[in-house]
Design a protein around this motif. Structure first.
Motif, short mmCIF file in Angstrom:
data_model
loop_
_atom_site.label_atom_id
_atom_site.label_comp_id
_atom_site.label_asym_id
_atom_site.label_seq_id
_atom_site.Cartn_x
_atom_site.Cartn_y
_atom_site.Cartn_z
N SER A 110 -6.52 -3.27 -0.48
CA SER A 110 -5.46 -3.51 -1.47
C SER A 110 -6.01 -3.68 -2.87
N LEU A 144 -2.39 -1.42 8.29
CA LEU A 144 -2.24 -0.59 7.10
C LEU A 144 -0.85 0.02 7.04
N ARG A 168 -0.22 5.12 -0.80
CA ARG A 168 -1.62 5.36 -0.45
C ARG A 168 -1.70 6.03 0.93
N THR A 169 -2.71 6.87 1.10
CA THR A 169 -2.98 7.49 2.39
C THR A 169 -4.26 6.91 2.96
N ALA A 170 -4.18 6.44 4.20
CA ALA A 170 -5.33 5.82 4.86
C ALA A 170 -5.72 6.61 6.10
N ALA A 205 1.12 1.97 3.87
CA ALA A 205 0.28 3.15 3.71
C ALA A 205 0.67 4.25 4.69
N ARG A 206 0.59 5.49 4.24
CA ARG A 206 0.65 6.60 5.18
C ARG A 206 -0.67 6.56 5.95
N THR A 207 -0.61 6.40 7.27
CA THR A 207 -1.79 6.10 8.05
C THR A 207 -2.08 7.21 9.04
N LEU A 214 0.82 -1.21 0.00
CA LEU A 214 0.00 0.00 0.00
C LEU A 214 0.86 1.27 0.00
N THR A 215 2.12 1.14 -0.33
CA THR A 215 2.99 2.30 -0.39
C THR A 215 2.44 3.31 -1.40
N ASP A 269 -6.91 7.94 0.24
CA ASP A 269 -7.18 6.85 -0.70
C ASP A 269 -7.96 5.72 -0.05
#
Length: 264
Positions: free
Chosen positions: A241, A27, A8-10, A32-34, A5-6, A84
């Protein structure tokens, strides 16, 4: 199965503890940026620091806001105008005889458990649809279809999420945005430990209290134990994903076999 998930922002609502925290950690591990959310600034800061230690190299941010209010949703959207992956996890529960639940309590459960997610989905989905990719998830419960006698107001709110999720999935049809509900079964969280203590007489040790709670109050469970938060998070990370690109409009069960039906 590798999930990446690199880039992506969660955003995970209500993620300073319990299921939300486990989802945020999952995440973050996937790259992901979480964004961690809670009502208390110190609580959010502490959760972010704990997760940084737990997930080395994690890209984490925090935002303190009460997402049970429109003002809270506005605060989050101003701080993070685009995400995202949106996981609507915020929720409350508690036991109360249904004939004793007043109007204010009904409204409180609806505001927190339903409208918090509705507001965030309404704000973030248009951007996802324009970009052609997005993941929206609502964390519901087995109580959505197996209404608990001691928590009818809670069950009502989780049933509502099934309709909300399905409706938003239809609105996003063909855009690359998926919308799903995850139906969690009885899960081992801090709040559930307190709830179990209320439901089981005699103040027994935790292992015995859990065993008695499942046998006396959740006998339908095929797992015969409380689910761990990481087990819920695994499903959420998968749905976030690209691997889950054909799964939308669904109600997916991580309930330990609690729901005694082939379909939700």
């Amino acid at each position: 199965m590798e999930i990446e998930l690199t880039g992506r922002t969660a955003l995970v609502s209500g993620s300073t503890q319990g299921i939300g925290r486990a989802i945020a950690a999952g995440l973050a591990r996937a790259g992901a940026r979480t964004v961690i959310n809670g009502r208390s600034g110190p609580g959010v800061t502490a959760a972010v620091e704990e997760l940084r230690a737990e997930v080395p190299g994690a890209d984490l941010a925090g935002v303190a806001a009460d997402l049970a209010t429109a003002a809270g949703a506005h605060t989050v959207a101003e701080r993070f105008p685009a995400v995202d992956i949106l996981v609507n996890n915020l929720g409350v529960f508690g036991a109360r005889p249904v004939l004793e639940i007043d109007d204010a309590e009904w409204r409180r459960y609806f505001e927190i458990n339903v409208l918090s997610g509705v507001r965030l989905a309404r704000r973030y989905m248009p951007g996802m649809m324009e970009r052609g990719w997005g993941r929206v998830q609502f964390i519901a419960s087995d109580s959505a279809v197996v209404t608990p006698e001691e928590m009818v107001h809670y069950g009502m709110s989780k049933t509502a999420l099934l309709a909300v999720s399905r409706g938003y999935a239809k609105a996003a049809a063909g855009t690359g945005v998926t919308v799903n509900t995850v139906m969690a079964g009885p899960t081992h969280t801090e709040g559930v430990e307190d709830f179990v203590a209320e439901m089981v007489d005699g103040d027994p040790p935790w292992d015995e209290a859990q065993r008695r709670f499942m046998a006396e109050h959740r006998p339908q469970s095929l797992l015969r134990r409380l689910i761990e938060p990481d087990e819920i998070a695994n499903m959420v990370v998968y749905l976030a994903s690209d691997r889950a690109s054909a799964t939308t409009g669904g109600a997916l069960r991580v309930d330990g076999g609690y729901i005694d039906a082939i379909l939700p």
